[in-house]
Design a protein around this motif. Structure first.
Motif, short mmCIF file in Angstrom:
data_model
loop_
_atom_site.label_atom_id
_atom_site.label_comp_id
_atom_site.label_asym_id
_atom_site.label_seq_id
_atom_site.Cartn_x
_atom_site.Cartn_y
_atom_site.Cartn_z
N HIS A 129 -8.87 8.19 -18.41
CA HIS A 129 -9.19 6.82 -19.33
C HIS A 129 -8.62 5.47 -18.74
CE1 HIS A 129 -11.31 9.31 -22.28
NE2 HIS A 129 -10.34 10.08 -22.16
N SER A 130 -7.69 5.44 -18.06
CA SER A 130 -6.93 4.19 -17.78
C SER A 130 -7.22 3.68 -16.46
CB SER A 130 -5.49 4.61 -17.95
OG SER A 130 -5.16 5.33 -19.20
N GLN A 131 -7.61 3.86 -15.46
CA GLN A 131 -8.15 3.76 -14.27
C GLN A 131 -8.33 2.11 -13.87
OE1 GLN A 131 -7.84 5.19 -11.35
NE2 GLN A 131 -7.87 7.62 -11.65
N ASP A 136 -4.96 -2.64 -10.64
CA ASP A 136 -4.12 -3.61 -9.60
C ASP A 136 -2.89 -3.20 -9.18
OD1 ASP A 136 -6.42 -5.44 -9.99
OD2 ASP A 136 -5.66 -6.29 -11.87
N VAL A 137 -2.39 -1.98 -9.58
CA VAL A 137 -1.05 -1.37 -9.33
C VAL A 137 -1.35 -0.04 -8.68
CG1 VAL A 137 0.28 -2.83 -10.95
CG2 VAL A 137 -0.58 -0.61 -11.20
N MET A 244 3.82 1.24 -8.31
CA MET A 244 3.96 0.64 -6.92
C MET A 244 2.96 -0.75 -6.80
SD MET A 244 4.79 2.46 -3.44
CE MET A 244 5.27 1.39 -1.73
N ASN A 245 3.60 -1.76 -6.01
CA ASN A 245 2.57 -2.74 -5.58
C ASN A 245 1.53 -2.31 -4.76
OD1 ASN A 245 2.16 -5.03 -3.29
ND2 ASN A 245 2.09 -6.08 -5.25
N LYS A 246 0.20 -2.35 -4.95
CA LYS A 246 -0.86 -1.71 -4.20
C LYS A 246 -0.80 -2.24 -2.89
CE LYS A 246 -5.49 -0.82 -5.65
NZ LYS A 246 -6.75 -0.92 -6.59
N ALA A 247 -0.55 -3.56 -2.76
CA ALA A 247 -0.61 -4.04 -1.30
C ALA A 247 0.64 -3.27 -0.37
CB ALA A 247 -0.60 -5.67 -1.21
#
Length: 345
Positions: A129-131, A136-137, A244-247
């Motif tokens: 439900h939260s994707q 963005d992270v 965590m930061n995605k990049a």
């Protein structure tokens, strides 16, 4: 001679191109709102950092920034990890009211009884439900804390009538709504502000789990601690995100990604929930000189009716946002029950 020089130059060029691809030491800036001495830090964040360092042969380490040392306020932590101000954050999505509506299903009254099982269920639920909300992270874990407790300056809470007219701190949108339904005036604020608000009389009490007690010295600022019946589900809990930061995650070489992956997900979520049970036990010890009572199950039955109304209102609210609130709540309940059945106490 020319051929030899050309070969040497070629070899150097290849080496220079290959160098960035080699595993470099990685330092993760880890940011959160509580002190480094808090149970969240000592029982969960620091051990996680030690584990990824060990499993990466010290190629990946943490630089820990507690107490918002990188600047900003607790509600800004999500944006900080999204934008790369921090590489990893631990935060409460509920600090930004209405921004992450899907997780609110777990913050409705009387949903949580076992933090480990409920945290595992929350991870599962978030995958369904939260994707979209967390696209963005790179989520590492979703979890909840132990049962919320009333910490009061003037009198204990034994019945709903004891809350009438009092100013009570609560953490999230739904807990604030429920506090108002119980007759108190809700005051929303992050945990770091609670101590000052209690000491200055801005609030008459606060709802937080025992785990938070030492972080703001609650045991020195209040006289009474009112728990709900331990055989019943908690009257509230909050959801947390460790992300965590995605990049940053995507830039890791495969061996370090593997370490992060091995220390993420449902298992980590459950481990954090279990750590918070231990943290509650430690925090409660600090309140030994104060007065503690348990709100009776018969009294809580009245509260449950109000909780059911709040849940019904929430479903309607979600429908107004184009979300299937009933499905979300049903899934939350079934996942919690499933995980509770297979998780040891």
């Amino acid at each position: 001679m020319q051929f030899k020089m050309a070969l040497t130059a070629c070899t150097l060029a290849i080496a220079s191109l290959a160098a960035p691809a080699q595993a470099q030491d990685v330092t993760l800036k880890v940011h959160f709102h509580l002190p480094q001495t808090s149970y969240a830090s000592t029982l969960f964040i620091q051990p996680w950092c030690e584990k990824i360092a060990k499993e990466s042969n010290n190629k990946m380490k943490c630089q820990i920034y507690p107490s918002m040392q990188l600047g900003g306020t607790p509600p800004q932590l999500f944006d900080q990890v999204r934008d790369g101000v921090a590489d990893v954050v631990w935060t409460l999505p509920g600090y930004t009211a209405g921004r992450f509506p899907s997780l609110e299903a777990f913050e409705l009254p009387f949903m949580m009884q076992k933090p480990e099982a409920t945290s595992r269920a929350l991870w599962e639920y978030a995958q369904i439900h939260s994707q979209k909300e967390f696209k963005d992270v790179h989520p590492l874990a979703f979890h909840v804390h132990g049962p919320g407790v009333f910490h009061m300056t003037g009198k204990p809470v034994k019945t709903m009538a004891d809350l009438r007219g009092l100013k009570m701190r609560a953490p999230t949108r739904l807990t604030n709504k429920f506090i108002a339904m119980l007759g108190a005036t809700p005051v929303s604020m992050p945990v770091p502000q609670v101590g000052d608000a209690l000491s200055k009389g801005v609030i008459d009490g606060a709802v937080v789990p025992y785990e938070v007690v030492p972080s703001v010295k609650i045991q020195e600022l209040v006289k009474y601690h009112s728990e709900t019946d331990p055989a019943a589900a908690a009257f509230y809990t909050s959801t947390f995100l460790f992300a965590m930061n995605k990049a940053k995650y995507e830039s890791l070489p495969p061996d370090l990604k593997k370490v992060i992956d091995a220390n993420s997900g449902e298992a980590l979520s459950g481990q954090i929930g279990k750590a918070f049970v231990q943290a509650d036990a430690e925090g409660k010890k600090l309140t030994a000189n104060n007065t503690t009572n348990v709100i009776a199950a018969t009294e809580l039955a009245t509260w449950q009716k109000l909780g059911d109304k709040l849940s019904a209102d929430w479903i309607k609210d979600m429908s107004g946002k184009g979300l299937d609130g009933k499905k979300m709540l049903d899934d939350a309940k079934s996942l919690i029950a499933k995980q509770a059945a297979k998780t040891t106490p």
